[in-house]
Motif scaffolding. Structure first.
Motif, PDB file in Angstrom:
ATOM      1  N   LYS A  63      44.145  44.924  41.877  1.00  0.00           N
ATOM      2  CA  LYS A  63      42.854  44.885  41.866  1.00  0.00           C
ATOM      3  C   LYS A  63      42.123  43.453  41.852  1.00  0.00           C
ATOM      4  CE  LYS A  63      42.330  49.384  40.264  1.00  0.00           C
ATOM      5  NZ  LYS A  63      42.128  50.530  39.188  1.00  0.00           N
ATOM      6  N   GLU A  64      41.615  42.987  43.174  1.00  0.00           N
ATOM      7  CA  GLU A  64      41.114  41.827  43.166  1.00  0.00           C
ATOM      8  C   GLU A  64      40.055  41.448  42.266  1.00  0.00           C
ATOM      9  OE1 GLU A  64      40.069  40.526  46.913  1.00  0.00           O
ATOM     10  OE2 GLU A  64      39.562  38.398  46.536  1.00  0.00           O
ATOM     11  N   GLU A  65      39.230  42.105  41.970  1.00  0.00           N
ATOM     12  CA  GLU A  65      38.107  41.809  41.053  1.00  0.00           C
ATOM     13  C   GLU A  65      38.735  41.521  39.812  1.00  0.00           C
ATOM     14  OE1 GLU A  65      38.318  44.674  42.727  1.00  0.00           O
ATOM     15  OE2 GLU A  65      38.299  46.369  41.137  1.00  0.00           O
ATOM     16  N   GLU A  66      39.941  42.381  39.072  1.00  0.00           N
ATOM     17  CA  GLU A  66      40.527  41.953  37.798  1.00  0.00           C
ATOM     18  C   GLU A  66      41.257  40.598  37.850  1.00  0.00           C
ATOM     19  OE1 GLU A  66      42.800  44.987  35.930  1.00  0.00           O
ATOM     20  OE2 GLU A  66      41.801  46.722  36.538  1.00  0.00           O
ATOM     21  N   VAL A  67      41.717  40.517  39.231  1.00  0.00           N
ATOM     22  CA  VAL A  67      42.356  39.142  39.031  1.00  0.00           C
ATOM     23  C   VAL A  67      41.433  37.968  38.912  1.00  0.00           C
ATOM     24  CG1 VAL A  67      44.115  37.682  40.595  1.00  0.00           C
ATOM     25  CG2 VAL A  67      44.389  39.945  40.352  1.00  0.00           C
ATOM     26  N   GLN A  68      40.302  38.147  39.527  1.00  0.00           N
ATOM     27  CA  GLN A  68      38.995  36.994  39.435  1.00  0.00           C
ATOM     28  C   GLN A  68      38.891  37.078  38.373  1.00  0.00           C
ATOM     29  OE1 GLN A  68      35.899  37.668  42.126  1.00  0.00           O
ATOM     30  NE2 GLN A  68      35.258  35.382  41.957  1.00  0.00           N
ATOM     31  N   ALA A  69      38.517  37.984  37.444  1.00  0.00           N
ATOM     32  CA  ALA A  69      37.885  37.843  36.131  1.00  0.00           C
ATOM     33  C   ALA A  69      39.149  37.402  35.113  1.00  0.00           C
ATOM     34  CB  ALA A  69      37.678  39.546  35.681  1.00  0.00           C
ATOM     35  N   PHE A  70      40.235  37.775  35.384  1.00  0.00           N
ATOM     36  CA  PHE A  70      41.399  37.160  34.569  1.00  0.00           C
ATOM     37  C   PHE A  70      41.350  35.575  34.489  1.00  0.00           C
ATOM     38  CE2 PHE A  70      45.712  35.443  35.279  1.00  0.00           C
ATOM     39  CZ  PHE A  70      46.147  35.503  33.566  1.00  0.00           C
ATOM     40  N   PHE A  71      41.414  34.978  35.764  1.00  0.00           N
ATOM     41  CA  PHE A  71      41.348  33.736  35.796  1.00  0.00           C
ATOM     42  C   PHE A  71      40.280  32.929  35.367  1.00  0.00           C
ATOM     43  CE2 PHE A  71      44.711  34.396  38.881  1.00  0.00           C
ATOM     44  CZ  PHE A  71      45.593  33.568  38.346  1.00  0.00           C
ATOM     45  N   GLU A  72      39.039  33.452  35.308  1.00  0.00           N
ATOM     46  CA  GLU A  72      37.686  33.209  34.611  1.00  0.00           C
ATOM     47  C   GLU A  72      37.866  33.232  33.137  1.00  0.00           C
ATOM     48  OE1 GLU A  72      34.678  35.627  36.647  1.00  0.00           O
ATOM     49  OE2 GLU A  72      34.653  34.395  38.439  1.00  0.00           O
ATOM     50  N   LYS A  73      38.623  34.199  32.552  1.00  0.00           N
ATOM     51  CA  LYS A  73      38.700  34.175  31.236  1.00  0.00           C
ATOM     52  C   LYS A  73      39.765  33.008  30.719  1.00  0.00           C
ATOM     53  CE  LYS A  73      39.136  38.705  31.104  1.00  0.00           C
ATOM     54  NZ  LYS A  73      39.838  40.011  30.786  1.00  0.00           N
ATOM     55  N   VAL A  74      40.856  32.937  31.548  1.00  0.00           N
ATOM     56  CA  VAL A  74      42.022  32.015  31.347  1.00  0.00           C
ATOM     57  C   VAL A  74      41.482  30.530  31.235  1.00  0.00           C
ATOM     58  CG1 VAL A  74      44.161  30.918  32.116  1.00  0.00           C
ATOM     59  CG2 VAL A  74      43.972  33.400  32.093  1.00  0.00           C
ATOM     60  N   GLY A  75      40.772  30.037  32.251  1.00  0.00           N
ATOM     61  CA  GLY A  75      39.877  28.776  32.373  1.00  0.00           C
ATOM     62  C   GLY A  75      41.112  27.647  32.848  1.00  0.00           C
ATOM     63  N   ALA A  76      41.085  26.601  32.561  1.00  0.00           N
ATOM     64  CA  ALA A  76      41.940  25.438  33.119  1.00  0.00           C
ATOM     65  C   ALA A  76      43.170  25.644  32.676  1.00  0.00           C
ATOM     66  CB  ALA A  76      41.366  24.075  32.550  1.00  0.00           C
ATOM     67  N   PHE A 107      52.777  41.508  47.744  1.00  0.00           N
ATOM     68  CA  PHE A 107      52.076  40.578  48.767  1.00  0.00           C
ATOM     69  C   PHE A 107      50.866  40.311  48.249  1.00  0.00           C
ATOM     70  CE2 PHE A 107      49.365  38.938  52.168  1.00  0.00           C
ATOM     71  CZ  PHE A 107      50.076  38.082  52.605  1.00  0.00           C
ATOM     72  N   TRP A 108      49.766  41.233  48.525  1.00  0.00           N
ATOM     73  CA  TRP A 108      48.743  41.125  48.151  1.00  0.00           C
ATOM     74  C   TRP A 108      48.103  40.707  46.834  1.00  0.00           C
ATOM     75  CZ3 TRP A 108      45.421  39.781  51.687  1.00  0.00           C
ATOM     76  CH2 TRP A 108      45.674  40.069  53.130  1.00  0.00           C
ATOM     77  N   PRO A 109      48.767  41.254  45.568  1.00  0.00           N
ATOM     78  CA  PRO A 109      48.705  40.650  44.286  1.00  0.00           C
ATOM     79  C   PRO A 109      48.956  39.032  44.229  1.00  0.00           C
ATOM     80  CG  PRO A 109      49.716  42.601  44.297  1.00  0.00           C
ATOM     81  CD  PRO A 109      49.677  42.428  45.700  1.00  0.00           C
ATOM     82  N   GLN A 110      49.740  38.679  44.891  1.00  0.00           N
ATOM     83  CA  GLN A 110      50.044  37.186  44.655  1.00  0.00           C
ATOM     84  C   GLN A 110      49.045  36.271  45.888  1.00  0.00           C
ATOM     85  OE1 GLN A 110      54.254  35.902  44.009  1.00  0.00           O
ATOM     86  NE2 GLN A 110      54.634  37.845  45.482  1.00  0.00           N
ATOM     87  N   TYR A 111      48.775  37.141  46.606  1.00  0.00           N
ATOM     88  CA  TYR A 111      47.698  36.237  47.402  1.00  0.00           C
ATOM     89  C   TYR A 111      46.201  36.276  46.564  1.00  0.00           C
ATOM     90  CZ  TYR A 111      44.031  35.490  50.922  1.00  0.00           C
ATOM     91  OH  TYR A 111      43.021  35.237  51.730  1.00  0.00           O
ATOM     92  N   PHE A 112      45.856  37.351  46.085  1.00  0.00           N
ATOM     93  CA  PHE A 112      44.851  37.355  45.074  1.00  0.00           C
ATOM     94  C   PHE A 112      44.842  36.379  44.105  1.00  0.00           C
ATOM     95  CE2 PHE A 112      44.652  42.185  45.731  1.00  0.00           C
ATOM     96  CZ  PHE A 112      43.970  42.300  47.032  1.00  0.00           C
ATOM     97  N   ALA A 113      46.268  36.438  43.581  1.00  0.00           N
ATOM     98  CA  ALA A 113      46.225  35.251  42.209  1.00  0.00           C
ATOM     99  C   ALA A 113      45.914  33.981  42.716  1.00  0.00           C
ATOM    100  CB  ALA A 113      47.724  35.466  41.843  1.00  0.00           C
ATOM    101  N   ALA A 114      46.899  33.563  43.935  1.00  0.00           N
ATOM    102  CA  ALA A 114      46.714  32.342  44.567  1.00  0.00           C
ATOM    103  C   ALA A 114      44.970  31.961  44.845  1.00  0.00           C
ATOM    104  CB  ALA A 114      47.621  31.891  45.702  1.00  0.00           C
ATOM    105  N   LYS A 115      44.472  32.780  45.249  1.00  0.00           N
ATOM    106  CA  LYS A 115      43.249  32.426  45.756  1.00  0.00           C
ATOM    107  C   LYS A 115      42.255  32.415  44.497  1.00  0.00           C
ATOM    108  CE  LYS A 115      39.268  35.278  47.831  1.00  0.00           C
ATOM    109  NZ  LYS A 115      38.996  36.633  48.404  1.00  0.00           N
ATOM    110  N   HIS A 116      42.415  33.201  43.542  1.00  0.00           N
ATOM    111  CA  HIS A 116      41.386  33.026  42.335  1.00  0.00           C
ATOM    112  C   HIS A 116      42.007  31.960  41.343  1.00  0.00           C
ATOM    113  CE1 HIS A 116      38.617  35.928  43.995  1.00  0.00           C
ATOM    114  NE2 HIS A 116      39.710  36.684  44.147  1.00  0.00           N
TER     115      HIS A 116
END
Ligand SMILES: NC(=O)c1ccc[n+]([C@@H]2O[C@H](COP(=O)([O-])OP(=O)(O)OC[C@H]3O[C@@H](n4cnc5c(N)ncnc54)[C@H](OP(=O)(O)O)[C@@H]3O)[C@@H](O)[C@H]2O)c1
Length: 235
Positions: A63-76, A107-116
């Motif tokens: 889920k791309e929106e979960e991946v984006q929110a995850f990286f926002e929580k993780v930070g640098a 494939f797509w989960p790793q694309y989402f991860a790299a993107k976000h």
């Protein structure tokens, strides 16, 4: 060239190759972030990772929106590894929805991860994508699995060009030993693998973790695909 004081994120870090990589990175002095769907599995994994700081986040990486929110929580952070995947394999006759799962689940989960990850990852950090040597030497019953792995290897090279100076590499292992019920289920496959590799054995999680740590720490390596596979792709 080690991970002392670096922050390493492993999506799929609660078992298998991802957990082994989190453990080895912690031994080099990294702080660790793991993500996966099961909170229980992550609690167990946290006990095995010898880092001063181990954070765990629940995430469905499809889920791309979960991946984006995850990286926002993780930070640098400094390095990302993305082995988290769920998919099925089968012959060309399988249901099309099942045939799509290697792309949807790997494939797509790793694309989402790299993107976000990009807004948060250090400019001298790295991304290591997870493929599988089936990309180069398919054994049957897994056309879309082989295709997804091939796509991941191309994605890694294309992202290395696009995201430099952030380094992007791919690890593409052969078959890895499993204990317990999964190991029992795959016992025949492990035996057969011995016949199709130069080194006459399956690999171990720690051997793949070692490859991933090399890709994270060698600052002149980018756009590479490494095959820790015992020579499977050569015979
Ligand atoms: N094992 C091998 O022989 C082998 C060989 C070549 C390549 N590979 C590749 O290596 C990768 C990892 O394999 P493994 O054997 O180490 O797997 P594993 O032990 O089953 O671990 C998979 C990890 O990914 C997580 N995960 C699964 N689905 C997820 C999702 N939708 N969202 C977030 N996290 C998810 C799992 O946690 P949860 O279940 O809690 O989500 C777990 O932490 C796969 O891409 C596989 O294709 C494996």
């Amino acid at each position: 060239m080690n991970l002392q004081s670096q922050r390493v994120v492993v999506i799929g870090g609660s078992s298998g190759i991802g957990l082994a990589t989190a453990i080895e990175a912690a031994k080099q002095g990294a702080s660790i972030v793991i993500a996966g769907r099961s909170a229980d599995k992550m609690e167990q994994a946290k006990k095995l990772i010898p880092a001063e700081s181990v954070e765990a986040f629940q995430l469905n990486n499809q889920k791309e929106e979960e991946v984006q929110a995850f990286f926002e929580k993780v930070g640098a952070f400094d390095h990302l590894f993305t082995p988290g995947a769920s998919y099925t394999r089968g012959p060309i006759t399988i249901d099309t929805e099942k045939a799509k799962t290697p792309f949807e689940g790997k494939f797509w989960p790793q694309y989402f991860a790299a993107k976000h990850a990009v807004p948060h990852i250090s400019r001298d950090g790295s991304i290591v994508l997870m493929s599988g040597a089936f990309s180069q030497r398919p054994m049957g019953f897994g056309a879309t699995y082989g295709a997804a792995n091939g796509a991941i290897e191309s994605l890694g090279k294309a992202l290395a060009v696009e995201l430099a100076p952030i380094r992007v590499n791919v690890v593409s292992p052969g078959t890895i030993w499993r204990d317990g019920p999964e190991g029992e289920q795959r016992a025949q496959a492990f035996e057969e693998y011995k016949e199709v590799t130069l080194l006459r054995r399956v690999g171990y999680n720690e051997e793949i973790a070692h490859t991933v740590l090399y890709l994270m720490t060698n600052k002149f390596t980018t756009g590479s695909v490494l095959f820790p596979d015992g020579g499977y792709t050569l015979i």
